[in-house]
Scaffold this active site. Structure first.
Site, PDB file in Angstrom:
ATOM      1  CB  SER A   1      39.437 -26.299  64.433  1.00  0.00           C
ATOM      2  OG  SER A   1      40.371 -26.353  65.523  1.00  0.00           O
ATOM      3  CE  LYS A   2      39.607 -34.643  63.712  1.00  0.00           C
ATOM      4  NZ  LYS A   2      38.355 -35.215  63.785  1.00  0.00           N
ATOM      5  NE  ARG A   3      43.115 -24.874  67.260  1.00  0.00           N
ATOM      6  CZ  ARG A   3      42.730 -24.403  68.156  1.00  0.00           C
ATOM      7  NH1 ARG A   3      43.063 -24.434  69.535  1.00  0.00           N
ATOM      8  NH2 ARG A   3      42.179 -23.005  67.937  1.00  0.00           N
ATOM      9  CG  HIS A   4      38.068 -26.746  70.028  1.00  0.00           C
ATOM     10  ND1 HIS A   4      38.296 -26.122  68.665  1.00  0.00           N
ATOM     11  CD2 HIS A   4      38.724 -25.927  70.939  1.00  0.00           C
ATOM     12  CE1 HIS A   4      38.620 -24.645  68.856  1.00  0.00           C
ATOM     13  NE2 HIS A   4      38.994 -24.793  70.076  1.00  0.00           N
ATOM     14  N   GLY A   5      38.538 -31.493  69.376  1.00  0.00           N
ATOM     15  CA  GLY A   5      38.052 -33.070  69.490  1.00  0.00           C
ATOM     16  C   GLY A   5      37.231 -33.247  68.352  1.00  0.00           C
TER      17      GLY A   5
END
Ligand code: GLU
Length: 465
Positions: free
Chosen positions: A238-242
């Site tokens: 998801s977005k929080r992985h980059g």
């Protein structure tokens, strides 16, 4: 053998993300490999979430990745006529029916089922009432009460779903619009899609879709559900992985071929081979080696593949991609001998095209700005003499080659009594503005005779002022 027809049906509520690109790739590769067809369909029936920007971004990313489609893009929202035609067909042949139950009634049925320890479901009240279409009616599919629906999946193997656990689900809302599963099946059917590879988040829809195929007496497509891509912490990517979108990876300086190579390895293997060129991949790709376990996204691996693909490309092939990144730096360059010469000097080390563009930027500058410290240290009376002699020497060299430059510098070392190091550093500052640069000879050669003389003279003038 019948022609394989695959599809990619993104919902345009965001950019093309890594997971979507990987699904598209598997379908595209399989169509290419079998000389089949790859169809692009935009699933935009959710008007509130679908945007034109998102459609454009998805198309642009697919084009950038080089995944060309043979048909489409079709827009699901423009196909409601076809969906409704099939819904009517299903009602006419007794596989679907109008239902007039209100939401409250259905809620009550669900509650009751739950209280009896059953799955909360619609109880089939209108199934045999032969109701006619009315303002508030929905259409439900008559689903089998007993037995199992087995999803024969080329990736996961067989998964059985108990039919008793499935109620007569709605295929058309009371406002006349088709439900998602119905629209997907009718689109796939009418587009001749016979192979469907998609994320396993859709496995839950597959038994419902199969029931629609069965009700229509249509051939079942081949299904393959691939596991989700995970982030480094093993949770769903998801977005929080980059970075998530393909567009972001383009901006970060990845080559489409490296992306393709990396994406395919997130779920498909060919022995222990890691590096694939596009053509090789088309030859080797198959459905048998799509993996059952989830893969983890690993940026370092992607970077390593990117530098390998950078090294394997010809300078001119790279130039096409580099121009985009030079433009981002405000440099308008061409795919010409000058740019290719520069690329050759940077190709062995660059991990990304952004790195390459940054390292290339000084070659294109009209005027060089000198790093203050470097200029103070290296522009001295002695070294300015070196720059003067270099400029006039280079001017008289006929063939601008490393050999001739070496001879010239030897001569200058003799004339001035300076060692090579004392000559190279001021040259470097004059030409690049800084003390760090590629090897002096390869740099001067890539810059070219005219520009080199110009820069040496500019440094002399700068010092004289
Ligand atoms: N539109 C769906 C999505 O973007 C894909 C549906 C399918 O592959 O059947 O997730």
């Amino acid at each position: 053998m019948k022609k394989i027809i695959t599809r990619f049906p993104p919902s345009p509520s965001g950019y093309l993300h890594i997971g979507g690109a990987r699904t598209a790739l598997f379908n595209w590769l399989y169509a290419k490999k079998t000389k089949g067809k790859f169809v692009l369909r935009i699933e935009d029936t959710d008007a509130a979430r679908s945007t034109k920007e998102s459609v454009d971004a998805i198309l642009e990313s697919l084009k950038w990745l080089g995944m060309d489609w043979d048909e489409g893009p079709y827009f699901q929202s423009e196909r409601s006529g076809i969906h409704n035609e099939y819904i009517e067909k299903l009602v006419d042949c007794g596989h679907a029916y109008y239902c007039s139950c209100t939401q409250q009634e259905v809620d009550a049925m669900r509650k009751k089922a739950k209280a009896n320890g059953q799955k909360p479901m619609y109880n089939g009240k209108c199934r045999n009432l032969g109701l006619k279409k009315a303002d508030h009616t929905v259409v439900r599919l008559k689903t089998p009460d007993t037995g199992v629906t087995v999803v024969e999946d080329v990736v996961k193997g067989n998964t059985a779903f108990q039919n008793a656990q499935m109620d007569d689900f709605i295929i058309q809302r009371s406002n006349g619009s088709a439900m998602y599963n119905l629209a997907v099946v009718i689109d796939d059917l009418t587009m001749g899609i016979n192979t469907i590879i998609r994320g396993d988040d859709h496995l839950i829809n597959t038994p419902k879709q199969m029931m629609i195929y069965q009700a229509l007496g249509a051939d079942m497509p081949i299904f393959g559900h691939v596991p989700m891509v995970l982030g480094s912490d093993k949770s769903r990517l998801s977005k929080r992985h980059g970075a998530m979108s393909v567009g972001e990876y383009r901006k970060m300086g990845f080559l489409p071929d490296a992306m393709i190579n990396y994406l395919v390895r997130l779920g498909w293997s060919h022995g222990d081979q890691e590096f694939f060129q596009r053509d090789d991949l088309i030859k080797k790709f198959d459905l048998e080696h799509l993996g059952r376990s989830a893969s983890m996204f690993d940026t370092d691996k992607l970077l390593a593949l990117n530098s390998k693909h950078i090294q394997k490309k010809s300078p001119s092939e790279l130039a096409d991609h580099l121009l985009y990144h030079l433009k981002e730096l405000g440099i308008e360059a061409q795919n010409d001998a000058f740019t290719c010469g520069i690329i050759e000097t940077l190709q062995p080390r660059a991990k990304t095209l952004v790195e390459m563009a940054e390292a290339a930027a000084f070659y294109y500058k009209e005027t060089i700005e000198y790093d203050e410290k470097a200029a103070n240290k290296f522009f001295t009376a002695d070294s300015i003499e070196v720059l003067k002699q270099s400029a006039s020497g280079i001017n008289t060299i006929e063939a601008y080659t490393q050999e001739n430059l070496e001879t010239l510098f030897k001569q200058i070392m003799k004339n001035t009594g300076l060692k090579f190091g004392k000559i190279a550093q001021p040259l470097r500052v004059a030409v690049t503005g800084t003390t760090v640069s590629p090897g002096i000879f390869e740099m001067l050669l890539a810059l070219g005779k005219g520009k080199t003389i110009q820069r040496l003279e500019a440094a002399v003038n700068f010092y004289m002022k």
